[in-house]
Every structure is written in structure tokens, then in C-alpha cells.
Design an enzyme around this catalytic site. Structure first.
Site, PDB file in Angstrom:
ATOM      1  N   TYR A  64       3.499  22.715  29.832  1.00 25.90           N
ATOM      2  CA  TYR A  64       2.565  23.606  30.518  1.00 25.90           C
ATOM      3  C   TYR A  64       3.235  24.245  31.739  1.00 25.90           C
ATOM      4  O   TYR A  64       3.282  25.459  31.895  1.00 25.90           O
ATOM      5  CB  TYR A  64       1.371  22.749  30.909  1.00 25.90           C
ATOM      6  CG  TYR A  64       0.265  23.441  31.619  1.00 25.90           C
ATOM      7  CD1 TYR A  64      -0.507  24.401  30.978  1.00 25.90           C
ATOM      8  CD2 TYR A  64      -0.043  23.119  32.933  1.00 25.90           C
ATOM      9  CE1 TYR A  64      -1.543  25.020  31.641  1.00 25.90           C
ATOM     10  CE2 TYR A  64      -1.070  23.729  33.594  1.00 25.90           C
ATOM     11  CZ  TYR A  64      -1.825  24.678  32.947  1.00 25.90           C
ATOM     12  OH  TYR A  64      -2.854  25.277  33.605  1.00 25.90           O
ATOM     13  N   ASN A 109     -15.663  18.033  35.234  1.00 23.74           N
ATOM     14  CA  ASN A 109     -15.928  16.605  34.955  1.00 23.74           C
ATOM     15  C   ASN A 109     -16.967  16.033  35.920  1.00 23.74           C
ATOM     16  O   ASN A 109     -17.956  15.426  35.510  1.00 23.74           O
ATOM     17  CB  ASN A 109     -14.641  15.779  35.100  1.00 23.74           C
ATOM     18  CG  ASN A 109     -13.832  15.757  33.806  1.00 23.74           C
ATOM     19  OD1 ASN A 109     -14.108  16.506  32.882  1.00 23.74           O
ATOM     20  ND2 ASN A 109     -12.816  14.920  33.757  1.00 23.74           N
ATOM     21  N   PHE A 110     -16.716  16.226  37.224  1.00 28.15           N
ATOM     22  CA  PHE A 110     -17.601  15.605  38.224  1.00 28.15           C
ATOM     23  C   PHE A 110     -19.026  16.158  38.118  1.00 28.15           C
ATOM     24  O   PHE A 110     -20.003  15.410  38.229  1.00 28.15           O
ATOM     25  CB  PHE A 110     -17.078  15.852  39.643  1.00 28.15           C
ATOM     26  CG  PHE A 110     -15.877  15.014  40.034  1.00 28.15           C
ATOM     27  CD1 PHE A 110     -15.250  14.183  39.113  1.00 28.15           C
ATOM     28  CD2 PHE A 110     -15.364  15.067  41.331  1.00 28.15           C
ATOM     29  CE1 PHE A 110     -14.133  13.416  39.474  1.00 28.15           C
ATOM     30  CE2 PHE A 110     -14.260  14.310  41.700  1.00 28.15           C
ATOM     31  CZ  PHE A 110     -13.650  13.493  40.775  1.00 28.15           C
ATOM     32  N   ARG A 130      -7.009  19.063  46.744  1.00 29.28           N
ATOM     33  CA  ARG A 130      -6.907  20.346  46.050  1.00 29.28           C
ATOM     34  C   ARG A 130      -7.663  21.367  46.874  1.00 29.28           C
ATOM     35  O   ARG A 130      -8.514  21.030  47.699  1.00 29.28           O
ATOM     36  CB  ARG A 130      -7.532  20.278  44.640  1.00 29.28           C
ATOM     37  CG  ARG A 130      -6.808  19.359  43.657  1.00 29.28           C
ATOM     38  CD  ARG A 130      -5.434  19.871  43.281  1.00 29.28           C
ATOM     39  NE  ARG A 130      -4.789  19.046  42.270  1.00 29.28           N
ATOM     40  CZ  ARG A 130      -4.069  17.956  42.505  1.00 29.28           C
ATOM     41  NH1 ARG A 130      -3.915  17.525  43.743  1.00 29.28           N
ATOM     42  NH2 ARG A 130      -3.486  17.298  41.517  1.00 29.28           N
ATOM     43  N   ARG A 194       0.034  15.277  44.823  1.00 30.18           N
ATOM     44  CA  ARG A 194      -0.750  14.683  45.913  1.00 30.18           C
ATOM     45  C   ARG A 194      -1.547  15.768  46.643  1.00 30.18           C
ATOM     46  O   ARG A 194      -2.613  15.542  47.168  1.00 30.18           O
ATOM     47  CB  ARG A 194       0.252  14.025  46.872  1.00 30.18           C
ATOM     48  CG  ARG A 194      -0.330  13.084  47.872  1.00 30.18           C
ATOM     49  CD  ARG A 194      -0.712  11.750  47.245  1.00 30.18           C
ATOM     50  NE  ARG A 194      -1.559  10.996  48.161  1.00 30.18           N
ATOM     51  CZ  ARG A 194      -2.509  10.159  47.799  1.00 30.18           C
ATOM     52  NH1 ARG A 194      -2.752   9.938  46.528  1.00 30.18           N
ATOM     53  NH2 ARG A 194      -3.218   9.533  48.693  1.00 30.18           N
TER      54      ARG A 194
HETATM   55  N1  UDP Z   1      -9.223  14.270  38.628  1.00 27.55           N
HETATM   56  C1  UDP Z   1     -10.059  13.182  38.864  1.00 27.55           C
HETATM   57  N2  UDP Z   1     -11.031  12.933  37.943  1.00 27.55           N
HETATM   58  C2  UDP Z   1     -11.262  13.699  36.844  1.00 27.55           C
HETATM   59  C3  UDP Z   1     -10.415  14.808  36.625  1.00 27.55           C
HETATM   60  C4  UDP Z   1      -9.408  15.064  37.533  1.00 27.55           C
HETATM   61  O1  UDP Z   1      -9.922  12.461  39.866  1.00 27.55           O
HETATM   62  O2  UDP Z   1     -12.193  13.396  36.080  1.00 27.55           O
HETATM   63  C5  UDP Z   1      -8.171  14.548  39.634  1.00 27.55           C
HETATM   64  C6  UDP Z   1      -6.782  14.807  39.039  1.00 27.55           C
HETATM   65  O3  UDP Z   1      -6.082  13.597  38.870  1.00 27.55           O
HETATM   66  C7  UDP Z   1      -6.171  15.686  40.127  1.00 27.55           C
HETATM   67  C8  UDP Z   1      -7.373  16.465  40.675  1.00 27.55           C
HETATM   68  O4  UDP Z   1      -8.516  15.751  40.273  1.00 27.55           O
HETATM   69  O5  UDP Z   1      -5.644  14.891  41.160  1.00 27.55           O
HETATM   70  C9  UDP Z   1      -7.450  17.887  40.146  1.00 27.55           C
HETATM   71  O6  UDP Z   1      -7.361  17.866  38.729  1.00 27.55           O
HETATM   72  P1  UDP Z   1      -7.433  19.194  37.875  1.00 27.55           P
HETATM   73  O7  UDP Z   1      -7.000  18.859  36.484  1.00 27.55           O
HETATM   74  O8  UDP Z   1      -8.782  19.816  38.020  1.00 27.55           O
HETATM   75  O9  UDP Z   1      -6.389  20.192  38.568  1.00 27.55           O
HETATM   76  P2  UDP Z   1      -4.794  20.050  38.847  1.00 27.55           P
HETATM   77  O10 UDP Z   1      -4.400  18.597  38.849  1.00 27.55           O
HETATM   78  O11 UDP Z   1      -4.092  20.782  37.753  1.00 27.55           O
HETATM   79  O12 UDP Z   1      -4.587  20.678  40.184  1.00 27.55           O
END
Ligand code: UDP
Length: 244
Positions: A64, A109-110, A130, A194
Site C-alpha cells: 500500500y 470502527n469506533f 492522528r 505513533r
Molecule cells: N485503530 C484502533 N482501533 C480500530 C481501528 C484503528 O485503535 O478499531 C488505530 C490504528 O491502530 C491507528 C489509528 O487507529 O493507530 C488510525 O487507524 P486508521 O486505519 O484509521 O488510519 P492510519 O493508521 O492509516 O493513519
């Protein structure tokens, strides 16, 4: 099944790579029209704007990440060789109505978990951060970029620089939903950054763009969208494959 997010990344790595699709676009466009403006949208590019550059070309999500980097390289080669007019935008963590409920991203998800009263799955300790940009802001940025002077190729970062930890995101969503879900902690996926925070100084200075929608307002709209999906029975389960 969505071709985005974790599910697709691990089940269909070759499809997720941006390169083959990008190649078709440049080839077709540069042969037929020399001056068409195209935009490459590179979601979640894993580098370049951070002080510390971490590149792992062999990890499970490399198909990806590397696909996006390679697509960007090819766009610039086509720009130099064929005088193809390009606009490159790097998108950071964008959310809003019409997200796929099962693509495994944190906002979807949340929200789905909170609306259903299920446990909220926090990966790791939830202290990773994020910066979430609402989709309307992002689209406004694209339009400004597409209308910008021909010489402005980018890459231009677009995203919301205001950072939240995943714990803060979960708390915000639970408060808005008035949900009673518990938090459950799962292992952090490999190579999970992180921190992800865009430096949008170019977008500010060259496009006079910056996000306007607060996380609170954006989440409210997104929650309404997911409520409708759930009411219509359009959501099966969220994708919480955190260990990959
Ligand atoms: N994450 C989480 N629970 C979930 C899905 C994602 O804690 O059910 C965490 C994931 O490990 C990451 C952050 O949320 O640290 C953002 O994940 P996402 O896939 O949305 O975006 P990306 O990691 O590509 O920035």
C-alpha cells in the site's frame, strides 16, 4: 468488499498497489491529450512530512505504502517526459459520510461500535495520535488545487493538523453518541505510526486553504450517516483485524 483499508491490504495486496492503475491513467492521458490536468490522490502516504522518515518496504502494509510512493514518482516522470500537467495532493486521515463501514479505519470502527453498544477496539495503548480532516474540507482543498496555476504540481499535503489520540477520539465519539460501550485493548498492528500530523504550510500559502470543520462537528455529521446505515441494516460487522 472494500478495496480500501486493512481488509483489502492484506487480502489483495496487488490490487491495493496504486502503480498499475496509475500507469493506465498516465499512459492513456499522455498519449491522447498533452495538457490534461490530472490529480493523484494519495491517501495516508506514510512519510515525507514527518521529521523522522520511516520506510519499511517489506512489511505487510508495504504494498500500500510503496504503491503510493511509486505512483507519485511515475506521475512526476510523465510530467517531465510528456509535459503532462499534474497536481499531486497527499491526503491525511480523512473521514465523513459515505465512509465504508467495514474498511477497518478507526473513525468508522469506533462510531459503529459505539452506536451498537459494542466494545470499542483500541489498538495498542491508544496514545498514538492522528489528525482527522472532514471530507468537505478535503474536497475544498482539491478544488483549489485543481484551479491553481499550471506550474503548481505539488505534492501538497492536505489534512487537519489538529491531533487527537485514539483514546480521545473514542471518548469524543462515546460522548456524542451518549454510548455506554467499554474500551477494549487489542495489539497494535505492525508498523502502526505513533503520530500522523500533516504540515499544511504549502496548502495555506499557495492555496489559501486550511480545514474549517472541527472534529466535534464532523463527527456529528458522520454519526448521523452511520445511524442511517444501521437503521437500514446496511452494516454487518466492523473489521477489527488488528494483528496482521
Ligand atoms: N485503530 C484502533 N482501533 C480500530 C481501528 C484503528 O485503535 O478499531 C488505530 C490504528 O491502530 C491507528 C489509528 O487507529 O493507530 C488510525 O487507524 P486508521 O486505519 O484509521 O488510519 P492510519 O493508521 O492509516 O493513519
Amino acid at each position: 468488499m472494500s478495496r480500501h483499508g486493512f481488509t483489502a491490504m492484506y487480502e489483495y495486496p496487488l490490487y491495493v498497489s496504486s502503480c498499475p492503475g496509475a500507469h493506465v491513467i498516465y499512459d492513456t492521458i499522455s498519449r491522447q491529450f498533452c495538457h490534461v490536468v490530472i490529480a493523484v490522490f494519495l491517501p495516508r502516504l506514510n512519510s515525507c512530512v514527518y521529521k523522522k522518515l520511516i520506510i519499511n518496504p517489506i512489511c505487510t502494509r508495504a504494498c500500500y505504502d510503496e504503491g503510493k510512493r511509486c505512483a507519485e514518482t511515475l506521475f512526476f516522470d510523465y510530467h517531465r517526459q510528456h509535459n503532462l500537467d499534474i497536481k499531486v495532493v497527499r491526503i491525511f486521515n480523512t473521514y465523513g459520510p459515505r465512509m465504508h463501514p467495514n474498511d477497518g479505519r478507526v473513525v468508522s470502527n469506533f462510531i459503529v461500535q459505539a452506536l451498537r453498544g459494542e466494545d470499542i477496539t483500541i489498538y495498542g495503548d491508544g496514545q498514538q495520535s492522528r489528525s482527522f480532516c472532514y471530507v468537505d474540507d478535503m474536497i475544498d482543498g482539491f478544488v483549489r488545487m485543481m484551479n491553481s496555476e499550471r506550474g503548481l504540481t505539488g505534492p501538497v499535503n492536505m489534512g487537519n493538523p489538529v491531533e487527537f489520540t485514539m483514546l480521545e477520539l473514542a471518548e469524543n465519539i462515546l460522548r456524542i453518541v451518549a454510548g455506554k460501550s467499554k474500551l477494549t485493548f487489542k495489539p497494535l498492528p505492525a508498523d502502526d505510526p505513533r503520530q500522523r500530523q500533516p504540515d499544511i504550510s504549502q496548502a495555506r500559502s499557495k492555496l489559501n486553504w486550511e480545514p474549517k470543520v472541527s472534529l466535534e462537528d464532523g463527527l456529528k455529521e458522520t454519526i448521523l450517516y452511520f445511524k442511517r446505515l444501521l437503521k437500514n441494516g446496511d452494516v454487518r460487522s466492523v473489521n477489527t483485524r488488528s494483528v496482521l
